[in-house]
Design an enzyme around this catalytic site. Structure first.
Site, PDB file in Angstrom:
ATOM      1  N   CYS A  11       0.379   2.570   4.081  1.00 49.51           N
ATOM      2  CA  CYS A  11       1.234   1.986   3.216  1.00 49.51           C
ATOM      3  C   CYS A  11       0.956   0.598   2.926  1.00 49.51           C
ATOM      4  O   CYS A  11      -0.337   0.112   3.247  1.00 49.51           O
ATOM      5  CB  CYS A  11       2.553   2.106   3.939  1.00 49.51           C
ATOM      6  N   CYS A  83       3.470   5.126   0.244  1.00 44.98           N
ATOM      7  CA  CYS A  83       4.252   4.241  -0.996  1.00 44.98           C
ATOM      8  C   CYS A  83       3.574   4.203  -2.326  1.00 44.98           C
ATOM      9  O   CYS A  83       2.240   4.561  -2.224  1.00 44.98           O
ATOM     10  CB  CYS A  83       4.743   2.983  -0.590  1.00 44.98           C
ATOM     11  N   CYS A  90      -4.900   1.889  -2.734  1.00 43.78           N
ATOM     12  CA  CYS A  90      -5.853   2.594  -1.784  1.00 43.78           C
ATOM     13  C   CYS A  90      -7.301   2.390  -2.329  1.00 43.78           C
ATOM     14  O   CYS A  90      -7.566   2.980  -3.306  1.00 43.78           O
ATOM     15  CB  CYS A  90      -5.649   3.819  -1.387  1.00 43.78           C
TER      16      CYS A  90
END
Length: 136
Positions: A11, A83, A90
């Site tokens: 996250c 999220c 990422c």
């Protein structure tokens, strides 16, 4: 004995959602998975997340907030972003890494009375727990 496959929860700040997911993941899946969590940034472990997990008997107080370990990310069998920020930011995953996205509200941004904030944390916590049980 073969290494356990890595399950990586990611996250934004690795302070609430991914920490709770790591705690439940270790409790529910720890025999079969190397459960880890990280954030795009490391914001420190949120004391309210620790408190809300303690309510259900899961101690996450010794977990540490950290940023993504690219080696672990690339070796993971399953990466779950919690999220939109984590999903969008990422690092690119290799094709062999399976990924899922659970779009959860950020309980650290909850506003209102202490009871209302606690309820947001509990709702997110309970949602995470039920999703992890489905992974079994």
């Amino acid at each position: 004995m073969a290494e356990k496959p890595i399950l990586y929860f990611i996250c934004t700040g690795n302070s609430c959602r991914s920490q709770m997911a790591e705690g439940f993941g270790k409790e529910v899946l720890g025999d079969n998975w190397d459960v880890r969590s990280a954030g795009i940034e490391a914001h420190g472990l949120n004391p309210k997340a620790v408190e809300m997990m303690d309510e259900v008997g899961v101690d996450i107080s010794n977990q540490e907030s950290s940023t993504i370990d690219l080696d672990a990310l690339n070796r993971a069998e399953l990466v779950i972003t919690l999220c939109g920020d984590a999903r969008d930011n990422c690092p690119t995953l290799p094709p062999n890494v399976q990924s899922e996205h659970w779009g959860l509200v950020d309980p650290a941004k909850a506003e209102g009375t202490e009871a209302e904030v606690n309820q947001v944390f509990r709702d997110v916590r309970d949602d995470i727990k039920s999703r992890i049980k489905e992974l079994k």
